[in-house]
Write a protein that holds these residues in place. Structure first.
Motif: not given
Length: 168
Positions: A74-92
Motif C-alpha cells: 500500500w502507498y499513499h500518493l499525493v500529486a500537486i499542480a500549481d499553475f500560477t507558480n509553474d510547479s508540480m510536487a509529489m508525496y509518497i
C-alpha cells in the motif's frame, strides 16, 4: 482552477505501460484520450502527474517521482499542480519525493480551462479504453487547493496507524 491536489491510497498487483489512477478529460464533444489532468504509474512503477494547460496543447506536462513503487504494498500518493507558480510536487507515504527534472514546469497559462471535463475515470484512461489499474485504489481525493506538507504527513499517519491518531 489554478491549483490541484490529487491523493489516493493505491495497492498495485502489476504495472503495465500506463496504469491510471485518475484521469479527467479535456472538454470535447465526445469522451477522448486527451487528459486535462492525470495521475498514473508508469511501467517501471514511478508515480507520475500529467497536466495539459490549456486544453488545446498537444502534450501533457509531466513530472515523475524519482522513487519507484513496488507491487503488493500500500502507498499513499499525493500529486500537486500549481499553475500560477509553474510547479508540480509529489508525496509518497507522507514524504516529499523529488521529481525528475525538478518541480519547475512551464505552463502556458495560470489556470486550467474553466469548463467541464467530458469524461473522467478512476483506474483507467478518460474514455475507459486502456490504462487499467491492476489492484486497489482507495480514498481518492481531488481538491482545488494545495495541501500543506504537514496535512499530507498527518493524513498518511492517521491512515497508516489509525490507533495512533495524530492531530495538527
Amino acid at each position: 482552477i489554478n491549483q490541484v491536489t490529487i491523493s489516493a491510497w493505491v495497492y498495485a498487483e502489476s504495472f503495465s505501460s500506463f496504469t491510471s489512477i485518475l484521469s479527467l478529460s479535456e472538454e470535447s464533444a465526445n469522451p477522448s484520450i486527451f487528459s486535462r489532468i492525470q495521475m498514473y504509474i508508469d511501467a517501471s512503477g514511478y508515480p507520475t502527474l500529467g497536466v495539459r494547460v490549456p486544453d488545446s496543447e498537444l502534450n501533457l506536462s509531466t513530472k515523475r517521482a524519482n522513487e519507484a513503487l513496488s507491487t503488493g504494498d500500500w502507498y499513499h500518493l499525493v500529486a500537486i499542480a500549481d499553475f500560477t507558480n509553474d510547479s508540480m510536487a509529489m508525496y509518497i507515504n507522507g514524504n516529499f519525493s523529488s521529481l525528475n527534472g525538478g518541480s519547475s514546469v512551464s505552463f502556458s497559462q495560470d489556470a486550467t480551462t474553466n469548463s467541464p471535463s467530458r469524461s473522467a475515470a478512476i483506474g483507467a484512461q478518460d474514455d475507459g479504453s486502456f490504462g487499467y489499474f491492476d489492484g486497489i485504489i482507495d480514498e481518492l481525493r481531488f481538491s482545488t487547493k494545495i495541501l500543506d506538507p504537514d496535512v499530507i504527513a498527518t493524513e498518511f499517519s492517521n491512515q497508516s496507524e489509525p490507533l495512533d491518531f495524530y492531530q495538527l
